[in-house]
Design an enzyme around this catalytic site. Structure first.
Site, mmCIF file in Angstrom:
data_model
loop_
_atom_site.group_PDB
_atom_site.id
_atom_site.type_symbol
_atom_site.label_atom_id
_atom_site.label_comp_id
_atom_site.label_asym_id
_atom_site.label_seq_id
_atom_site.Cartn_x
_atom_site.Cartn_y
_atom_site.Cartn_z
ATOM 1 N N ARG A 269 0.773 -1.112 0.103
ATOM 2 C CA ARG A 269 -0.109 -0.093 -0.019
ATOM 3 C C ARG A 269 0.878 1.190 0.221
ATOM 4 O O ARG A 269 1.776 1.307 0.785
ATOM 5 C CB ARG A 269 -0.858 0.015 1.215
ATOM 6 N N ARG A 284 1.208 1.368 10.149
ATOM 7 C CA ARG A 284 1.060 1.748 8.689
ATOM 8 C C ARG A 284 2.266 1.799 7.981
ATOM 9 O O ARG A 284 3.095 2.532 7.817
ATOM 10 C CB ARG A 284 0.538 3.092 8.919
ATOM 11 N N GLU A 356 -7.337 -0.671 14.709
ATOM 12 C CA GLU A 356 -7.797 -1.848 13.875
ATOM 13 C C GLU A 356 -6.909 -2.972 13.686
ATOM 14 O O GLU A 356 -5.704 -2.525 13.381
ATOM 15 C CB GLU A 356 -8.361 -1.225 12.679
ATOM 16 N N SER A 359 -10.813 -6.654 9.907
ATOM 17 C CA SER A 359 -11.885 -5.890 9.109
ATOM 18 C C SER A 359 -12.352 -6.973 8.200
ATOM 19 O O SER A 359 -11.798 -7.935 7.572
ATOM 20 C CB SER A 359 -11.439 -4.825 8.033
ATOM 21 N N ARG A 396 0.539 -6.346 11.447
ATOM 22 C CA ARG A 396 -0.141 -5.252 12.470
ATOM 23 C C ARG A 396 -0.331 -5.830 13.740
ATOM 24 O O ARG A 396 -0.052 -5.150 14.804
ATOM 25 C CB ARG A 396 -0.993 -4.535 12.029
#
Length: 431
Positions: A269, A284, A356, A359, A396
């Site tokens: 990403r 991130r 988070e 998801s 993460r």
């Protein structure tokens, strides 16, 4: 054979029957997302124009066919006039077909501009308007907690400095037991998936444009995606993309229930919109590993499958023994393809908040329509399938494990379920 998303015969993105019969439902969905409801009317107008153009072209082609038969039966005296009329009619057909092509393209653009229609009960609003559905576990009282970066470096698990030296900011090395922690997490997720009827997959991480577009990732957040221009391929941000494309342009056999896949892959990403956010550590980053659950099912089974995916995510979080909460994401924070999304957020002691970890999204028929994924109903008629996805483990998670299981002496307790993979119950600081 893959289907280009710019072709005029692209599968509808949202259900046209719903659009035509209940446009107010689609407008309400747009408003709840914070998006323009006028796009619904633009699509209705484009749909009407397209259907009118198709009808006009069909009528002219039928007339042309009838006239051509007359020419074949005409006498020599009648033939010149009929040929002249046929030539004029051919020009009309050509113009009508051009009009049809233009209205097809306009319809496709208008259709692709609409996000999926949300499910009843999804909270309206944006990023901060989620609803907490459940809270599991109590955060431990930790005196002066260390963050995952300090712990990871002192334990010899994470090397951010050399990651930046080799690849730039937001890259890292997982070293020693840090690598085994991640591998253990992913292995645990793969086993849980297999035990629950998923087929484990290691998919490609580079996909064609039509597959990336088909899953909805080349819309508002296209800037987050890495594109290899020389090859016109995209690096996936989740194996959901490749798994959604796996059955594109196919008719599935769902007579024995849903098809479930678990994709183990590296993910990429650009984090283009995160300047200044989470710059420290591995929350991130540009590259990470993940096991992603992906399901194809009949639309009437999608909400049940969504709850099951959430249940499997909860099992994985129980395995790493961290406090977490489950939230119902608000419409404006869903992303274009999701009709409903639940996140599980773990407690992060040094941030004094939940972040988070998982998801799971119910995409209803949105992606399958774009990618032409269908199944046969009880009458043998092809119908559009539904798709769902959900995180089963990712890099993460190391943040939550390290910070929640830290001890006063700087060591970190390894969750019991991961001990067999890491080879020790306690990670201790390196000299």
């Amino acid at each position: 054979m893959f289907r280009s998303m710019t072709e005029s015969n692209v599968a509808p993105v949202i259900d046209l029957k719903l659009l035509r019969e209940n446009p107010d439902t689609v407008r309400a969905s747009q408003r709840a997302r914070g998006e323009d409801p006028a796009l619904v009317d633009a699509l209705l107008d484009a749909d009407a124009a397209r259907r009118s153009a198709v009808s006009a072209a069909d009528n002219l082609r039928a007339e042309q066919k009838a006239e051509s038969k007359k020419v074949g039966k005409a006498s020599p005296d009648e033939r010149p006039a009929l040929l002249a009329a046929a030539k004029a009619l051919a020009e009309k057909v050509k113009a009508a077909e051009a009009e049809q092509s233009e209205t097809d393209a306009a319809f496709t653009r208008a259709h692709m501009a609409l996000s999926n229609v949300i499910i009843d009960g999804v909270p309206a609003g944006g990023e901060d308007d989620f609803v907490v559905l459940d809270t599991v576990g109590e955060p431990r009282a930790i005196d002066r907690p260390k963050d995952h970066v300090e712990l990871g470096e002192s334990l010899g698990l994470i090397d951010l400095e050399r990651g930046a030296k080799v690849s730039g900011s937001r890259f890292y090395f997982l070293t020693g037991a840090g690598a085994f922690l991640q591998l253990g997490l992913l292995q645990l997720a793969a086993r849980l998936a297999q035990e629950n009827g998923f087929t484990l997959m290691i998919p490609p991480v580079l996909v064609r444009p039509e597959v990336m577009a088909g899953t909805g990732f080349l819309g508002a957040h296209a800037e987050e995606v890495y594109h290899l221009a020389a090859d016109d391929l995209y690096l996936v941000g989740t194996s959901e993309v490749a798994l959604a494309g796996y059955h594109s342009d196919e008719i599935l056999d769902l007579s024995n229930g849903p098809l479930r896949y678990a994709g183990w892959s590296s993910c990429f990403r650009r984090e283009a919109g995160s300047h200044g956010k989470d710059t420290r550590g591995i929350i991130r980053v540009h590259q990470f590993d993940k096991v992603e659950g992906f399901i194809y099912c009949k639309p009437e089974d999608a909400e049940t499958e969504h709850q099951r995916l959430l249940g499997w995510e909860r099992q994985m979080l129980a395995n790493i023994d961290v406090p977490y909460r489950v939230i119902d994401i608000a419409a404006g924070d869903l992303g274009s393809s999701a009709a409903r999304k639940f996140d599980c957020e773990a407690w992060i002691p040094t941030q004094n908040t939940y972040r988070e970890l998982t998801s799971t999204s119910n995409c209803t028929t949105f992606q399958a329509r774009r990618l032409a994924v269908r199944y046969r109903d009880e009458n043998g008629k092809p119908q559009t399938a539904a798709t769902l996805n959900g995180t089963l483990a990712t890099t993460r998670w190391l943040v939550a494990i390290l910070e929640n299981h830290q001890q006063p002496d700087g060591s970190v307790r390894v969750p019991e379920a991961l001990v067999p993979f890491v080879g020790t119950e306690l990670l201790e600081p390196k000299a």
